[in-house]
Scaffold this active site. Structure first.
Site, PDB file in Angstrom:
ATOM      1  N   TYR A 101      -6.569 -15.514   2.867  1.00 52.84           N
ATOM      2  CA  TYR A 101      -5.510 -14.694   3.442  1.00 52.84           C
ATOM      3  C   TYR A 101      -4.379 -15.616   3.889  1.00 52.84           C
ATOM      4  O   TYR A 101      -4.627 -16.610   4.582  1.00 52.84           O
ATOM      5  CB  TYR A 101      -6.049 -13.911   4.655  1.00 52.84           C
ATOM      6  CG  TYR A 101      -4.961 -13.228   5.449  1.00 52.84           C
ATOM      7  CD1 TYR A 101      -4.634 -11.904   5.199  1.00 52.84           C
ATOM      8  CD2 TYR A 101      -4.234 -13.915   6.424  1.00 52.84           C
ATOM      9  CE1 TYR A 101      -3.602 -11.279   5.898  1.00 52.84           C
ATOM     10  CE2 TYR A 101      -3.203 -13.299   7.123  1.00 52.84           C
ATOM     11  CZ  TYR A 101      -2.897 -11.992   6.850  1.00 52.84           C
ATOM     12  OH  TYR A 101      -1.876 -11.383   7.528  1.00 52.84           O
ATOM     13  N   GLU A 189       2.845 -11.178   3.548  1.00 56.23           N
ATOM     14  CA  GLU A 189       1.401 -11.409   3.534  1.00 56.23           C
ATOM     15  C   GLU A 189       0.871 -11.412   2.100  1.00 56.23           C
ATOM     16  O   GLU A 189       1.318 -10.620   1.277  1.00 56.23           O
ATOM     17  CB  GLU A 189       0.795 -10.237   4.318  1.00 56.23           C
ATOM     18  CG  GLU A 189      -0.656 -10.268   4.554  1.00 56.23           C
ATOM     19  CD  GLU A 189      -1.090  -9.016   5.333  1.00 56.23           C
ATOM     20  OE1 GLU A 189      -0.902  -8.986   6.563  1.00 56.23           O
ATOM     21  OE2 GLU A 189      -1.601  -8.074   4.714  1.00 56.23           O
TER      22      GLU A 189
END
Ligand code: GDP
Ligand code: MN
Length: 384
Positions: A101, A189
């Site tokens: 991530y 993101e």
């Protein structure tokens, strides 16, 4: 403003972040065609402004064009967190070795951008953050220096044990940082940022949120707005210069100024009621604005009463009063309306309301307008 995954991927690609090629499709036939052009195994992904698409069945692999068309039929039938799927992204599928991530958002308390990275990427990052926060590397960016290459390498080294992967991921992070600054993102993101079976680091998903307050200088981003992502009423509010957020309660609120609107909502809650919306009619006023505001509030069928809490400064109370009278007459509104108008031209406003045959409940204080609003909402709920 949210971008769709495919728009975010295009943005990534234009900054040199590695992504696999894809096509947007709106029908199973288009999906089939796209899969044929791309060749090999593809992934079909719902394009909606909601996370957790994978878990909701909105991300599916297909080995050939026929299968891609077939899985897309199920995806087009989905509603993910209330959003119907109107578009899908058909992309070349990756062979995933690991999922990380990578994200940059704002830490408002620290008044800095914060980089968050984790080796435990994939679909359960929220759970990782909640249960095992130590698995997330956090780095506050010094606004004077920006993100340096050394920092990017250090952060990525803590996420990827393999040096080559860490180096590639550091380049991705530096590019994310560049986009963040140049496009005014409040969130950017990649989840998952993968290493594929050949050892290449790739962005397999994107989530990009552009700060609404920056849209004036991000004119090209405005073109990426999805008209389906706003209700008719939200669009109407935006175009009229009203800030509107729908909520779940039954007391409609029409207020001038964001602070007063927040305070009014707080007071409704304090007295045991539930606000139906946040609505700031803004500084300047006109009867038309009030008319639009009432239309928007009443489009919500939960609304049982409307509270006007206006503190007249630049906003003129007489303008608001004219708007209320006009709206009630034109719209044949039979909802109870409680009105507190104080400040600029309040005497004139009172006269306008009194002389009209429009039925509104006057209130003097903020407590009073809110309490009356709650009481009348309750009453008309019991009556209906
Ligand atoms: P989200 O659930 O909305 O975040 O959607 P993602 O795009 O992140 O996809 C969810 C999951 O589907 C990913 O974490 C992957 O495990 C899987 N996935 C997505 N794309 C691919 C792909 O190209 N190949 C493989 N094998 N899995 C994929
Ligand atoms: Mn994802």
């Amino acid at each position: 403003m949210n971008l769709h995954e495919y728009q975010g991927r295009e943005l990534f690609a234009s900054y040199g972040i590695p992504v696999l090629s894809g096509r947007v499709a709106t029908t199973p036939e288009e999906v089939k065609e796209a899969a044929r052009e791309l060749g090999g195994t593809v992934v079909v992904k719902a394009q909606v402004h909601a996370g957790g698409r994978g878990k909701a069945g909105g991300v599916k692999l297909a080995d050939n064009p026929d299968q891609a068309a077939e899985v897309s039929k199920a995806i087009f039938r989905l509603k993910i967190k209330g959003w119907p799927v109107r578009k899908v992204l058909v992309a070349k599928a990756a062979e995933i070795a690991t999922e990380a991530y990578y994200g940059i958002t704002l830490d408002r308390a620290a008044r800095r951008h914060v980089i968050m990275c984790s080796a435990a990427g994939g679909i359960d990052i929220e759970e990782v953050a909640a249960k095992t926060p130590d698995k997330i590397v956090r780095h506050l960016v010094n606004p004077k220096t920006g993100l340096t290459r050394e920092e990017a390498l250090d952060i990525s080294g803590r996420v990827f044990p393999d040096e080559s992967h860490a180096k590639q991921a550091a380049e991705v992070l530096l590019k994310l940082w560049k986009i963040c600054g140049e496009k005014d993102t409040s969130l950017i993101e990649i989840n998952p940022l993968i290493v594929d079976d050949a050892g290449k680091v790739l962005a397999l998903d994107s989530k990009v949120v552009i700060d609404d307050n920056a849209l004036l200088r991000q004119a090209e981003m405005e073109g990426l707005r999805d008209p389906d992502s706003e209700s008719k009423w939200e669009r109407m509010a935006r175009e009229m210069g009203l800030s509107y957020v729908k909520l779940d309660g039954d007391v409609g609120c029409c207020v001038n100024g964001a602070g007063l609107a927040m305070a009014t909502m707080d007071l409704i809650k304090y007295y045991g009621g539930e606000p139906a919306n946040f609505l700031d009619i803004g500084g300047s006023s006109s009867p038309e604005k009030v008319l639009t505001a009432m239309k928007i509030i009443l489009a919500d069928k939960n609304v049982k009463a409307i509270v006007f809490n206006i503190f007249g400064g630049i906003t003129r109370c007489d303008d608001v009063a004219r708007g209320i009278v006009g709206a009630v007459k034109k719209g044949k509104i039979d909802h109870p309306i409680v009105v507190r108008l104080t400040g600029t031209n309040e005497e004139e406003a009172r006269k306008i309301l009194e002389e009209s045959d429009v039925d509104v409940v006057p209130a003097v204080t903020m407590d009073e307008v809110v309490q009356q609003g709650i009481r009348l909402a309750l009453q008309s709920k019991i009556a209906s």
